[in-house]
Enzyme design. Structure first.
Site, mmCIF file in Angstrom:
data_model
loop_
_atom_site.group_PDB
_atom_site.id
_atom_site.type_symbol
_atom_site.label_atom_id
_atom_site.label_comp_id
_atom_site.label_asym_id
_atom_site.label_seq_id
_atom_site.Cartn_x
_atom_site.Cartn_y
_atom_site.Cartn_z
ATOM 1 N N ARG A 80 -8.132 6.110 -5.652
ATOM 2 C CA ARG A 80 -8.382 5.886 -4.228
ATOM 3 C C ARG A 80 -9.441 6.868 -3.751
ATOM 4 O O ARG A 80 -9.345 8.071 -3.995
ATOM 5 C CB ARG A 80 -7.114 6.042 -3.403
ATOM 6 C CG ARG A 80 -7.383 5.983 -1.894
ATOM 7 C CD ARG A 80 -6.139 5.775 -1.057
ATOM 8 N NE ARG A 80 -5.755 4.373 -1.013
ATOM 9 C CZ ARG A 80 -5.005 3.827 -0.039
ATOM 10 N NH1 ARG A 80 -4.567 4.585 0.960
ATOM 11 N NH2 ARG A 80 -4.693 2.556 -0.067
ATOM 12 N N GLN A 89 1.407 6.768 -7.020
ATOM 13 C CA GLN A 89 0.171 7.432 -6.603
ATOM 14 C C GLN A 89 0.390 8.946 -6.675
ATOM 15 O O GLN A 89 1.290 9.478 -6.023
ATOM 16 C CB GLN A 89 -0.208 7.030 -5.175
ATOM 17 C CG GLN A 89 -1.558 7.600 -4.726
ATOM 18 C CD GLN A 89 -1.816 7.358 -3.251
ATOM 19 O OE1 GLN A 89 -1.164 7.964 -2.402
ATOM 20 N NE2 GLN A 89 -2.762 6.468 -2.935
ATOM 21 N N SER A 137 0.822 -1.204 0.000
ATOM 22 C CA SER A 137 0.000 0.000 0.000
ATOM 23 C C SER A 137 0.860 1.261 0.000
ATOM 24 O O SER A 137 1.963 1.261 0.563
ATOM 25 C CB SER A 137 -0.884 -0.012 1.244
ATOM 26 O OG SER A 137 -1.928 0.918 1.134
ATOM 27 N N PRO A 138 0.379 2.353 -0.619
ATOM 28 C CA PRO A 138 1.110 3.627 -0.505
ATOM 29 C C PRO A 138 1.215 4.039 0.965
ATOM 30 O O PRO A 138 0.203 4.108 1.669
ATOM 31 C CB PRO A 138 0.227 4.604 -1.285
ATOM 32 C CG PRO A 138 -0.619 3.750 -2.171
ATOM 33 C CD PRO A 138 -0.835 2.481 -1.430
ATOM 34 N N TYR A 144 -7.593 15.130 1.077
ATOM 35 C CA TYR A 144 -6.671 15.905 0.250
ATOM 36 C C TYR A 144 -7.470 16.663 -0.824
ATOM 37 O O TYR A 144 -8.707 16.632 -0.822
ATOM 38 C CB TYR A 144 -5.599 14.989 -0.340
ATOM 39 C CG TYR A 144 -4.717 14.366 0.720
ATOM 40 C CD1 TYR A 144 -4.060 15.156 1.663
ATOM 41 C CD2 TYR A 144 -4.551 12.985 0.803
ATOM 42 C CE1 TYR A 144 -3.261 14.593 2.647
ATOM 43 C CE2 TYR A 144 -3.759 12.414 1.792
ATOM 44 C CZ TYR A 144 -3.117 13.225 2.710
ATOM 45 O OH TYR A 144 -2.338 12.664 3.696
ATOM 46 N N ARG A 155 0.873 -1.647 7.149
ATOM 47 C CA ARG A 155 1.741 -1.808 8.317
ATOM 48 C C ARG A 155 2.487 -3.136 8.364
ATOM 49 O O ARG A 155 3.666 -3.169 8.724
ATOM 50 C CB ARG A 155 0.933 -1.586 9.596
ATOM 51 C CG ARG A 155 0.549 -0.119 9.799
ATOM 52 C CD ARG A 155 -0.354 0.052 11.021
ATOM 53 N NE ARG A 155 -0.668 1.450 11.269
ATOM 54 C CZ ARG A 155 -1.647 2.114 10.684
ATOM 55 N NH1 ARG A 155 -2.406 1.496 9.795
ATOM 56 N NH2 ARG A 155 -1.874 3.380 10.955
#
Length: 794
Positions: A636, A506, A428-429, A588, A730
């Site tokens: 996303r 991304q 994952s980013p 964002y 993680r």
């Protein structure tokens, strides 16, 4: 001690007999408004685990209950002219009346006073030390003291009717029938030598469309008999709810969650007596996982145990009871909610082939995982894995001829446009805050390179910014200067030369969440100096009283930012990236247009969801036009703002449909981080249901993300059709070779390791096999032998 139980169902009876068994001197009374042999409903279901709890609590009644049980291991699913059976599930069915009679007789044997045909409230109970309110689903006690108990009652969408039949089913049977009105499903199981329960369920709108809301009881039963005739083999359906007329026998399930379970009532002298909720009065769990009676009996067991552990201190005992049981019950209720929602939306999965439909049904609650299914029925799961792998393009016959097991779902390939991923795992980013002037350096080479060699099919860069002002922090990477292109070319080249992984970028713009410190110096905190102006859909301050204020982007600024995204996309293509993702989540810039919490514009970019989508779609179409046709773009999104008035899962489906129509290949489904007022509901794979819904309602491939930490999670998500890829964050920070390690843990050794690491592969697989053998050996020891081994005496 003097105890009065209001309600003579399983909870009240069982608690009464447990306390009398332990304390013969206690005065215990159970008061029931119905006659001894009155009951509504037919059979109830327990798991083998529940039986073990009953044996430990009261072996005598458990032996009688077990003797009366009808036991089966199989689940059979009928869907679209196919029948699929899975074994090893360990269920028991017993008639509700028979269960109550056993508990009543045991109470009488022990000296519990049973009072029938008596309507009583807690005010009628005089001189008691403890009052148990086990007065059922429509508890008058819970309603009376609602200010204390704070119940939350969620009336679910489906209508269901609880019927019986003389047809004896040899498995727990699920049957699905499509009508011109929609889908109906039956839940059927045998519970004695003569009778099976037969529950018919359908969404409210289907029930009404079929006219069942206006039918007599007899006509609606005839409707069900005709609809499910192929499974009934000529046997009739019948109701034992003689007190109900017409459509009132069709009910909607109320999910009851009580925040508190104990009310302390004071008498005229200031003496306080606890009134304790138990069973359905405190909580409910949908019948599709068969846990209502289980929860009631386990409430009784835990309260009895808590009182034994705190003799003479009733407050401490009740505090312990509620703290322990509330956690256990919430876990079951969460599983029941997942199951309930699955049955409310059968149409969502009806396009699945029968094999995947059945797997999705079996794992709907997330209590049964992929490997748990293997433990229950390895033959069934092996066949399903072969079926799924074949549909993913794997030559199953060739693998079998070579002596290889079927590839688990996690390790099946996936193709999007011209890119084929070797498995379903994405790194994952993850923001690393380690760039200098936007340049990705040696750290990024190490970080992404190690994870590319660690077995994942696709490694994603962190959000890479399209301008200096688009950065979250000064340490975020960019793609807007020649030195950025050169740096990323170096990293992409390393990944391609040293692994068979793909690498994606991304692209995003921080919007109102920019100009902040790196995470370890104060996440979301503004810079002490060197701040830059912030722009967003509308004026905003992310952290009230702390963050910088952003201004609403003008039309000219929006055109400039769109051009920046296009430039960065062209540079990403030149750098050789295999995949592009547009970041429209987490508050964002592009996300700020989507959410009504952050978009209060009155121009063409604000207002309705269609308008709020306008600018993100404009940017997407611009980058799609310059990105190579044979390479995918994912988007996303935050599928849930977790704030009243924000984006909801319903909105997320519409957003996904809009991006699909614009040419998006996948939706990367996250949630939250739009507002600090959010109240997310965390848990294992807690965001996966959003990916599931978008995939199967919007008809676009999805990426699941969030609390996915085991191969078992990935296998279950992919196999059930809840998502097409899983992004793992993680765990990959803790272990770059997470994918390779998880393959070894589940015993799947047909995974290619980097040549330099092959010695470690053999060692790891040997170690895991030894650990598995040791665990099996310990499982076979007696409790005494386990204790001696733990103490080192054997």
């Amino acid at each position: 001690m003097r105890i009065v139980c209001i309600g003579g169902g399983p909870a009240g009876l069982y608690f009464g007999l447990l306390m009398k068994r332990r304390h013969p001197d206690y005065e215990i009374t159970v008061i029931e408004r119905n006659r001894p042999y009155d009951t509504f409903g037919w059979g109830v279901v327990f798991s083998d685990q529940t039986l073990g709890n009953l044996r430990a609590a009261d072996p005598e009644s458990a032996a009688e209950i077990l003797d009366a049980f009808n036991h089966w291991d199989d689940i059979e699913i009928h869907f679209r002219e196919r029948s699929i059976r899975s074994s090893g599930h360990g269920f028991c069915g017993i008639g509700r009346k028979r269960l109550l009679n056993i508990l009543q007789a045991r109470c009488e044997q022990l000296g519990v006073k049973l009072v029938f045909e008596t309507q009583m409230s807690d005010d009628d109970v005089l001189d008691a030390d403890l009052i148990i309110a086990a007065d059922g689903l429509n508890s008058a006690t819970r309603q009376k003291y609602a200010a204390t108990y704070q119940p939350d009652i969620d009336l679910r969408d489906c209508r269901f009717v609880w019927l019986g039949t003389s047809k004896l089913f040899d498995a727990f049977t699920f049957a699905f029938e499509e009508t011109e009105f929609g889908w109906f499903q039956a839940h059927a199981y045998r519970f004695d030598d003569n009778t099976s329960t037969f529950i018919v369920e359908t969404p409210e709108h289907v029930w009404k469309a079929a006219g069942l809301d206006e039918m007599s009881k007899e006509d609606s039963i005839a409707f069900c008999e005709k609809l499910f005739a192929r499974y009934l083999d000529g046997h009739a359906l019948r109701s034992n709810a003689s007190h109900l007329r017409g459509s009132s026998q069709w009910i909607r399930f109320p999910r009851v969650v009580s925040r508190e379970w104990v009310h302390w009532k004071s008498d005229a002298h200031g003496e306080q007596t606890p009134v304790v909720l138990m069973g359905d009065a405190a909580h409910t769990a949908h019948f599709s996982i068969g846990s209502g009676t289980k929860l009631a009996l386990e409430d009784a067991i835990e309260l009895a145990n808590s009182m034994e552990a705190h003799p003479g201190d009733l407050r401490a005992a009740l505090d312990h009871y509620t703290s322990v049981r509330s956690v256990d019950v919430l876990r079951i209720q969460n599983a029941a909610r997942n199951s309930t929602e699955w049955f409310e939306h059968v149409d969502r999965y009806a396009k699945f082939e029968p094999e995947q439909f059945a797997y999705s049904l079996l794992t709907r609650s997330q209590r049964i995982s992929h490997e748990n299914l293997r433990d229950r029925d390895a033959h069934y799961l092996g066949g399903f894995e072969s079926w799924l792998a074949e549909r993913a393009g794997v030559n199953v016959n060739a693998r079998a001829a070579a002596g290889h097991r079927p590839a688990p779902p996690m390790f099946t390939p996936f193709t999007v446009r011209g890119v084929t991923l070797k498995n379903r795992v994405i790194v994952s980013p993850m923001a690393q805050y380690s760039a200098h002037d936007g340049v990705a350096g040696d750290y990024h080479l190490m970080h992404l390179g190690a994870r590319a060699m660690g077995g994942a099919a696709l490694v994603m860069t962190e959000m890479t910014c399209v301008s200096p002002e688009a950065r979250i922090t000064p340490a975020c990477p960019g793609m807007y200067a020649p030195e950025h292109l050169q740096a990323w070319q170096r990293i992409v080249g390393f990944v391609h030369a040293n692994s068979d992984a793909k690498i994606g970028i991304q692209l995003g713009h921080s919007g109102a969440k920019g100009s902040t410190r790196v995470a370890w110096e104060g996440i979301d905190q503004p810079l002490d100096e060197g701040n830059w102006p912030l722009v967003s859909a509308s004026p905003q301050q992310y952290l009230r009283g702390v963050s910088q204020h952003s201004h609403a982007a003008s039309v000219a600024e929006l055109r400039e930012i769109e051009a920046q995204f296009v430039r960065s996309t062209q540079m990403a293509a030149e750098a050789g990236f295999d995949w592009l993702e547009l970041h429209c989540a987490h508050g964002y810039l592009l996300s700020s247009f989507l959410s009504p919490l952050t978009n209060q514009r009155t121009d063409d970019y604000g207002g309705s969801l269609e308008n709020r989508l306008r600018y993100p779609l404009q940017v997407f179409k611009a980058i799609r036009a310059v990105w190579p046709d044979d390479k995918p773009i994912s988007v996303r999104i935050s599928a849930h703002d977790w704030v009243e008035g924000g984006i909801t899962p319903d909105d997320a489906v519409q957003i996904a449909r809009a991006f699909k129509a614009a040419g998006a290949d996948m939706i990367d489904v996250s949630s939250g981080q739009v507002s600090k007022d959010e109240k997310p509901v965390y848990g294992r794979m807690f965001q996966t249901p959003f990916a599931d819904r978008i995939r199967n309602e919007a008809g676009i491939a999805t990426i699941a993300v969030g609390a996915i930490s085991e191969a078992d999670h990935v296998n279950g998500i992919i196999a059930a059709g809840r998502a097409d890829l899983c992004a793992v964050a993680r765990p990959h920070l803790a272990n770059p070779a997470w994918t390779l390690g998880e393959a070894a843990k589940i015993g799947y050794f047909d995974v290619k390791w980097p040549n330099q690491y092959t010695a470690a592969k053999t060692q790891l697989e040997r170690n895991i096999e030894r650990e598995r053998a040791a665990a099996a050996a310990v499982a076979g020891l007696s409790p005494l032998e386990r204790a001696q081994r733990a103490e080192g005496t054997v």
